[in-house]
Design a protein around this motif. Structure first.
Motif, short mmCIF file in Angstrom:
data_model
loop_
_atom_site.label_atom_id
_atom_site.label_comp_id
_atom_site.label_asym_id
_atom_site.label_seq_id
_atom_site.Cartn_x
_atom_site.Cartn_y
_atom_site.Cartn_z
N HIS A 22 0.84 -1.19 0.00
CA HIS A 22 0.00 0.00 0.00
C HIS A 22 0.88 1.25 0.00
O HIS A 22 1.94 1.26 0.61
CB HIS A 22 -0.89 0.00 1.25
CG HIS A 22 -1.69 1.24 1.39
ND1 HIS A 22 -2.86 1.43 0.71
CD2 HIS A 22 -1.46 2.36 2.08
CE1 HIS A 22 -3.33 2.63 1.00
NE2 HIS A 22 -2.50 3.21 1.83
N SER A 24 0.31 5.68 0.13
CA SER A 24 -0.58 6.84 0.18
C SER A 24 0.24 8.11 0.19
O SER A 24 1.30 8.16 0.80
CB SER A 24 -1.45 6.81 1.45
OG SER A 24 -2.33 5.72 1.40
N ARG A 98 -5.37 -0.03 4.10
CA ARG A 98 -4.09 -0.56 3.61
C ARG A 98 -4.21 -1.92 2.96
O ARG A 98 -3.51 -2.21 2.01
CB ARG A 98 -3.07 -0.65 4.76
CG ARG A 98 -2.68 0.68 5.30
CD ARG A 98 -1.63 0.55 6.33
NE ARG A 98 -1.98 -0.47 7.32
CZ ARG A 98 -1.23 -0.80 8.34
NH1 ARG A 98 -0.07 -0.23 8.50
NH2 ARG A 98 -1.62 -1.70 9.20
N PRO A 102 -4.84 -0.39 -2.72
CA PRO A 102 -3.39 -0.26 -2.87
C PRO A 102 -2.86 1.17 -2.81
O PRO A 102 -1.75 1.40 -2.35
CB PRO A 102 -3.10 -0.88 -4.24
CG PRO A 102 -4.26 -1.76 -4.52
CD PRO A 102 -5.44 -1.13 -3.83
#
Length: 183
Positions: A22, A24, A98, A102
């Motif tokens: 993951h 971000s 998470r 993805p």
């Protein structure tokens, strides 16, 4: 040489999808630095590459997909309001995202407007100049969106802003009325 430091959004997503990992990031910049326009460009590039991507303005827009783009979420989860149930639950939700989504991208005027728990979740991504985003030692390239997509998305954004403004105005009026009633 500089090309080795550049990456496109579908490539970045694939790096994490392949590893079942993951990533971000929070795109930040001053008002008028084209944060939302960059998000539209990233969104359109993912659509063009058949990525399962969702662009959201509100909590109700969040769903499981390959990439979730949340425009200006610092305004919805402001650091001074972290003790609210909504913010606490969103922080918990981020931990669950998470394993389900993805990539999550958001935008904010300044990275420090996000509560610390949210800042820990999102990597900072600064707009260097139009089309170039500094992200973890790489340059994320972002083409401008097509005029059609930008017009459509701006209309949605402006409708949402109007509703949020009117809702906020009602909350202020209600708070004033309650204050007067106590006197």
């Amino acid at each position: 040489m500089i090309e080795s430091y550049c990456i496109r959004i579908p490539e970045l997503l694939n790096l994490f999808k392949e590893k079942h990992d993951h990533f971000s990031f929070a795109l930040f910049g001053a008002r008028g630095s084209f944060k939302t326009t960059h998000l539209y460009g990233l969104y359109e590039e993912m659509l063009d590459n058949n990525v399962d991507v969702v662009f959201g303005y509100e909590i109700e827009d969040i769903c499981i997909c390959d990439c979730l783009i949340l425009d200006d979420f610092a305004s919805k989860f402001y650091k001074r309001e972290f003790s609210t149930t909504e913010n606490k639950e969103f922080a918990k939700l981020l931990q669950e995202i998470r394993t389900n989504i993805p990539m999550v991208i958001t935008s904010c005027p300044h990275y420090n407007l996000l509560d610390k728990d949210f800042r820990d979740f999102f990597n900072p991504a600064q707009i260097l100049k139009p089309g170039y985003i500094k992200l973890d030692g790489k340059i994320l390239l972002a083409d401008p969106p097509s005029e059609d997509l930008e017009n459509k998305m701006r209309a949605l954004e402006n409708t949402g802003r109007k509703h949020r403004f009117l809702d906020g105005l009602e909350r202020i009026k209600d708070a004033r009325a309650k204050k007067k009633a106590k006197k």
